[in-house]
Design an enzyme around this catalytic site. Structure first.
Site, PDB file in Angstrom:
ATOM      1  N   GLN A   1      10.699   1.994  -8.470  1.00  0.00           N
ATOM      2  CA  GLN A   1       9.608   2.619  -7.718  1.00  0.00           C
ATOM      3  C   GLN A   1      10.180   3.679  -6.767  1.00  0.00           C
ATOM      4  O   GLN A   1      11.031   3.386  -5.930  1.00  0.00           O
ATOM      5  CB  GLN A   1       8.831   1.575  -6.919  1.00  0.00           C
ATOM      6  CG  GLN A   1       7.536   2.177  -6.354  1.00  0.00           C
ATOM      7  CD  GLN A   1       6.742   1.233  -5.479  1.00  0.00           C
ATOM      8  OE1 GLN A   1       7.283   0.589  -4.592  1.00  0.00           O
ATOM      9  NE2 GLN A   1       5.439   1.169  -5.725  1.00  0.00           N
TER      10      GLN A   1
ATOM     11  N   THR B   1       9.445  -4.971  -1.753  1.00  0.00           N
ATOM     12  CA  THR B   1      10.548  -4.698  -0.840  1.00  0.00           C
ATOM     13  C   THR B   1      11.086  -6.005  -0.297  1.00  0.00           C
ATOM     14  O   THR B   1      10.318  -6.840   0.188  1.00  0.00           O
ATOM     15  CB  THR B   1      10.029  -3.788   0.292  1.00  0.00           C
ATOM     16  OG1 THR B   1       9.765  -2.508  -0.278  1.00  0.00           O
ATOM     17  CG2 THR B   1      11.041  -3.651   1.415  1.00  0.00           C
TER      18      THR B   1
ATOM     19  N   ASN C   1      -1.230   0.156   6.853  1.00  0.00           N
ATOM     20  CA  ASN C   1      -0.535   1.310   7.452  1.00  0.00           C
ATOM     21  C   ASN C   1      -1.514   2.325   8.034  1.00  0.00           C
ATOM     22  O   ASN C   1      -1.272   3.545   7.995  1.00  0.00           O
ATOM     23  CB  ASN C   1       0.435   1.977   6.457  1.00  0.00           C
ATOM     24  CG  ASN C   1       1.729   1.190   6.304  1.00  0.00           C
ATOM     25  OD1 ASN C   1       2.168   0.551   7.250  1.00  0.00           O
ATOM     26  ND2 ASN C   1       2.322   1.233   5.128  1.00  0.00           N
TER      27      ASN C   1
ATOM     28  N   ARG D   1       1.451   4.664  -8.833  1.00  0.00           N
ATOM     29  CA  ARG D   1       0.735   3.578  -8.156  1.00  0.00           C
ATOM     30  C   ARG D   1      -0.162   4.150  -7.060  1.00  0.00           C
ATOM     31  O   ARG D   1       0.282   4.950  -6.240  1.00  0.00           O
ATOM     32  CB  ARG D   1       1.725   2.585  -7.534  1.00  0.00           C
ATOM     33  CG  ARG D   1       1.031   1.329  -7.051  1.00  0.00           C
ATOM     34  CD  ARG D   1       2.022   0.270  -6.592  1.00  0.00           C
ATOM     35  NE  ARG D   1       1.565  -1.035  -7.041  1.00  0.00           N
ATOM     36  CZ  ARG D   1       1.690  -2.164  -6.343  1.00  0.00           C
ATOM     37  NH1 ARG D   1       2.289  -2.171  -5.174  1.00  0.00           N
ATOM     38  NH2 ARG D   1       1.230  -3.299  -6.807  1.00  0.00           N
TER      39      ARG D   1
END
Ligand code: FMN
Length: 358
Positions: free
Chosen positions: A97, A25, A232, A224
């Protein structure tokens, strides 16, 4: 000897080497659609055996960060098409993705509504919003009747990906986002058919994968996972059993690859998992990721512990990583301050070997 530089067949694709650009990202899509700068960026990585793009939201509901692209509207498809065309013109191969952030989001992205998750459990930590860092909120637990809509989001996004001429999709079930939240018992305390037992917690990922495989063909689908990643605020009481089950049941659907983040991205993992048990349960290509360098990558492939190796930070700073590994040249250092957001600096201006040499 088979190594990083050996070709490999991935479904219908004849890949020139076994190096994967890991999904990253970069928050440079202010309108949620790929920009010309992103076209330039991905084109620089075309020599990778496979590029996996940054996470792209499967829906507006899936957003969790500023300036990330989606893959669910006609405009987004048109802009991604420019990316895939440019990468293909350079002989590259590229998967997108598919991403739904679930509870790793904030009401700011949803007109004040709570983000959704398997269960109403507030993650520790803070969301990156357009107004700066904000504490994560308690998400709204998805109703059972809403689950089919989630599966549909992934199916539709996969159809959009094929329309945009991606070579395939990677279903993001790692790093604490929605599908991972369903998998692990620290974030999933549901009492319906999507919670409780390992079979139930893995059900959503399986149903999403099945829907996506039916839509675009299993040989264009990767998944994935990140069995020991605590990032997280994730926790799982029995990751070996959970991810052995996940690998074995996914394998029946015959997807092209399983991409495994083998490390924890936030501190030391509180558990150990034998990744080879996971690999042995999955019939397709196994992509290893997490802290690899050239030597470890080659060793992993030559000993058949993995079929391909994905590089994150090393690729970010070295678009021509393949050539640098081949020639054993020094690597550019990654600049963390330009990872997330900004302009061309730290994005499309890492020097290539040819410019260094000239
Ligand atoms: C800037 C940055 C952005 C990332 N974004 C994503 C992402 O969108 N999806 C994902 O699955 N992993 C993401 N990751 C994790 C990487 O794909 C990779 O798993 C991680 O960097 C570990 O690999 P490495 O040690 O080779 O860097 C990101 C990592 C970095 C450094």
């Amino acid at each position: 000897m088979t190594d990083l530089f050996s070709p490999i067949q991935l479904g219908p694709l004849a890949l020139g080497n076994r190096m994967v650009m890991a999904p990253m990202t970069r928050n440079r899509a202010p309108e949620g659609t790929p920009t010309p700068l992103m076209v330039e960026y991905y084109t620089r990585y075309a020599s990778a055996g496979l590029i996996v793009t940054e996470g792209a939201q499967v829906s507006e509901q899936g957003i969790g960060y500023p300036a990330t692209p989606g893959i669910h509207s006609d405009t987004q498809v048109a802009h991604w098409q420019a990316v895939t065309d440019a990468v293909h013109a350079k002989g590259g191969h590229i998967f997108v993705q598919l991403w739904h952030c679930g509870r790793i989001s904030h009401p700011n992205f949803h007109g004040g509504a709570q983000p959704v998750a398997p269960s109403a459990i507030q993650p520790a930590g803070q969301a990156f919003t357009y107004e700066g860092l904000k504490d994560f909120v308690t998400p709204r637990a998805l109703e059972l009747a809403e689950i089919s809509g989630i599966i549909e989001q992934y199916r539709y996004a996969a159809a959009c990906a094929i329309q945009a001429d991606f070579d395939g999709v990677e279903i993001h079930s790692a790093n604490g986002y929605l599908l991972d939240q369903f998998l692990r018992d620290g974030s999933n305390t549901r009492t319906d058919t999507y919670g409780g037992t390992i079979e139930n917690r893995a059900r959503l990922l399986l149903e999403v994968t099945e829907a996506v495989c039916n839509e675009i063909g299993a040989d264009k689908v990767g998944i994935r996972i990140s069995p020991i990643n605590a990032f997280n605020d994730m926790y799982e009481s029995d990751p070996q059993a959970l991810f052995n089950h996940v690998a074995g049941t996914l394998s029946v659907l015959k997807p092209a690859y399983l991409h495994v983040v083998e490390i924890s991205m936030s501190g030391e993992p509180d558990c150990r998992v034998d990744m080879q048990q996971i690999r042995q349960r999955f019939q397709g290509i196994y992509i290893a990721n997490g802290g690899y360098n050239k030597a470890r990558g080659n060793e992993t492939i030559s000993t058949q512990a993995a079929d391909m190796v994905a590089y994150g930070v090393l690729y970010l700073a070295n678009p021509d990583l393949l050539e640098r590994f081949r020639q054993d040249t020094p690597l550019n250092e990654a600049d963390q301050s330009t990872f997330y957001g900004g302009d061309a600096h730290g994005y499309t201006d890492y020097p290539l070997l040819e410019s260094v040499g000239s």
